[in-house]
Design an enzyme around this catalytic site. Structure first.
Site, PDB file in Angstrom:
ATOM      1  N   CYS A  83    -110.413  43.026 -84.411  1.00  0.00           N
ATOM      2  CA  CYS A  83    -110.288  41.732 -83.732  1.00  0.00           C
ATOM      3  C   CYS A  83    -110.294  41.894 -82.216  1.00  0.00           C
ATOM      4  O   CYS A  83    -110.299  40.902 -81.486  1.00  0.00           O
ATOM      5  CB  CYS A  83    -109.032  41.011 -84.187  1.00  0.00           C
ATOM      6  SG  CYS A  83    -108.623  41.365 -85.894  1.00  0.00           S
ATOM      7  N   HIS A 333    -110.321  31.527 -84.597  1.00  0.00           N
ATOM      8  CA  HIS A 333    -110.326  32.978 -84.416  1.00  0.00           C
ATOM      9  C   HIS A 333    -111.542  33.625 -85.090  1.00  0.00           C
ATOM     10  O   HIS A 333    -111.425  34.277 -86.125  1.00  0.00           O
ATOM     11  CB  HIS A 333    -109.008  33.558 -84.961  1.00  0.00           C
ATOM     12  CG  HIS A 333    -108.845  35.034 -84.774  1.00  0.00           C
ATOM     13  ND1 HIS A 333    -109.456  35.740 -83.751  1.00  0.00           N
ATOM     14  CD2 HIS A 333    -108.135  35.958 -85.477  1.00  0.00           C
ATOM     15  CE1 HIS A 333    -109.120  37.026 -83.854  1.00  0.00           C
ATOM     16  NE2 HIS A 333    -108.341  37.178 -84.896  1.00  0.00           N
TER      17      HIS A 333
END
Ligand SMILES: [Zn+2]
Lengths: 385, 129
Positions: A83, A333
């Site tokens: 991420c 996200h």
């Protein structure tokens, strides 16, 4: 090293973009950044993407995305650090410009997460954890952060309500961001009554699954002055650090060591201290993550992240506004894009272009992007000059 | 999980084999080729201690697909005597009665079935001691 400016940023509306492919989602954001910068070409490109192979069965993004952006034969590289891929792409773009290797570099990020069923997305995300010693035993990402939350509550007395207040604040900020995936406001009660995912974390403690992209254009300061009339945002600090991939191997489950070290490196390079930061975009993949991260960065005292949130210190009108964009929680996200989108928000804020969520007089902003349960972190500090 | 990959983890999952650094004495699980503390590359094989205490935990209510039949289940970080920490399921426990600091011990259990025709995957789980 040359001084590096960010002269353009671009981000499209995030969400479940079923009618758009990965290449189109990325190209849209890249073109917005190119137009914002007012450049007619780019010399090189870095793209953060965590797992296009598992999400859409496509690798070799360097070629695909340079091709569809119409920029062949420029050099391009796809960067992966779970991420934190987007933040790392930006750091490598920064280093490439600073080193003098290229002048105009695009640093972008993309993830197309909704082409697979939820279970496929859960599996792809789980590859950011240790497959043999975490995932094999049945853990999930909400589960890993839930264990951090439980440990933080036990050690520092952080409350369930304080976790909820992170979500309430970030959705409030996101309600002023037209590009956010979930701009709806939520209340503490909404969060506390939402479905339990991994005790003590509920669905409204978790960031969503998102399709989206973001991009930034970097160039040397001298060139930036000739290209753009907009306020010049300079990258004054950059830090990257790693930690054990497995959460259980760390000495302190409540401390995100990679963020602490990356932050220290970035602050040292920038010649700034936490109290000099006017706003920060941090990696709130789960509500507890924001609390641990603001502590690791020294923006609040260790163990006081929950209390600081409850007291409004991290709100838009607080001492240190955190996640003015809505954060991962409200904005969405798309993992590879997140680190670059954080930079887009800080640049908008420093230029005074953040609309209703503008922090008045913001001069110095920070971004913190992390991979997995904190196995990698990237921190940048930017200043408007 | 493809079977060669399963097979090569058997020493750790079935026999709890860890490695102890000959330079500084630190125990690693799983074994490593270089010590992260003193950089020594010399190790001896040791077995993990089977008893320890709960450091933190969660109850998984939305599990990965291969664990659906076991949900909800508890998972925790367990610090074994001697200091090695592992992540494992906490089995045979009352999900409402788990407590940080409680004593646990390792047992050999089935972890999950790998699909209709797949192998049965085994390994360690912790239970209240
Ligand atoms: Zn050693």
């Amino acid at each position: 090293m040359r001084e590096v400016a960010i002269i353009g940023v671009g981000m499209n509306k995030w969400g479940e973009l079923w009618n758009k492919s990965l290449r189109d989602v990325f190209t849209e954001a890249a073109l917005l950044a190119i137009d914002d910068a007012g450049v007619d070409h780019i010399d090189s490109m870095y793209v953060g993407c965590m797992s296009s192979g598992l999400f859409v069965g496509q690798e070799h993004l360097s070629s695909l995305l340079a091709d569809y952006l119409g920029t062949n034969p420029i050099p391009a590289a796809r960067i992966e650090s779970a991420c934190a891929s987007g933040g790392l792409a930006l750091r490598l773009g920064f280093i490439e410009v600073a080193s003098g290797t290229s002048d105009i570099v695009l640093a972008g990020g993309v993830e197309k997460m909704t082409d697979v069923a939820v279970d496929g997305a859960t599996f792809a995300l789980s590859t950011a954890a240790d497959q043999e010693y975490e995932v094999y035993h049945g853990i999930t990402f909400p589960g890993l952060y839930a264990m951090m939350a439980r440990a933080h509550m036990h050690k520092y007395g952080t409350t369930r309500e304080q976790l909820a207040q992170v979500a309430v604040k970030n959705h409030h900020n996101g309600s002023m961001n037209p590009l956010a995936q979930f701009p709806q406001k939520v209340t503490v009660e909404n969060v506390m009554k939402s479905v339990m995912i991994a005790d003590p974390l509920r669905i409204l403690d978790c960031s969503p699954i998102t399709d989206g992209a973001a991009a930034a254009i970097l160039c040397p300061m001298d060139l930036a002055k000739k290209i753009t009339k907009k306020p010049l945002v300079k990258i004054i600090g950059s830090g990257n650090a790693t930690d054990t991939i497995a959460l259980h191997s760390r000495d302190d489950i409540t401390e995100i060591g990679s963020t602490k070290v990356a932050g220290e490196k970035a602050f040292k390079m920038a010649g700034k201290k936490p109290e000099n930061i006017d706003l920060a975009e941090v990696h709130d993949c789960f509500t507890i993550a924001e609390i641990c991260v603001i502590e690791a960065l020294g923006l609040v005292d260790k163990g006081k992240g929950g209390k600081a949130t409850e007291d409004g210190l991290t709100a838009l009108d607080g001492k240190i506004p955190i996640n003015t964009s809505g954060g991962l929680k409200s904005k969405g996200h798309p993992v590879g894009a997140t680190g670059v989108a954080q930079v887009c928000e800080v640049v908008k804020q420093l230029r005074g272009e953040a609309g209703d969520r503008q922090i008045k007089g913001a001069k110095v902003g920070l971004t913190q992007n992390m991979g997995g349960s904190g196995g990698s972190s990237v921190v940048h500090i930017m200043e408007v000059v | 999980m493809p079977s060669p990959r399963y097979w090569r983890e058997i020493p750790q999952r079935y026999r709890l084999e860890a490695s102890k650094c000959k330079g500084c004495g630190k125990v690693f699980f799983p074994p490593r080729l270089v010590c992260s503390s003193c950089k020594s590359r010399e190790f001896e094989m040791v077995k993990l201690e089977r008893e320890g205490k709960l450091i933190t935990y969660t109850i998984i209510r939305v599990p990965p697909s291969q664990f659906t039949d076991q949900s909800p289940y508890a998972m925790g970080v367990v610090e074994l005597n001697g200091g090695v920490k592992i992540l494992s399921q906490i089995a045979d426990c009352n999900l409402d009665k788990l407590e940080i600091g409680q004593k646990l011990r390792i047992e050999f259990r089935k972890i999950y079935n790998e699909g209709e025709a797949g192998i049965i995957c085994y390994g360690y789980k912790c239970v209240p001691a």
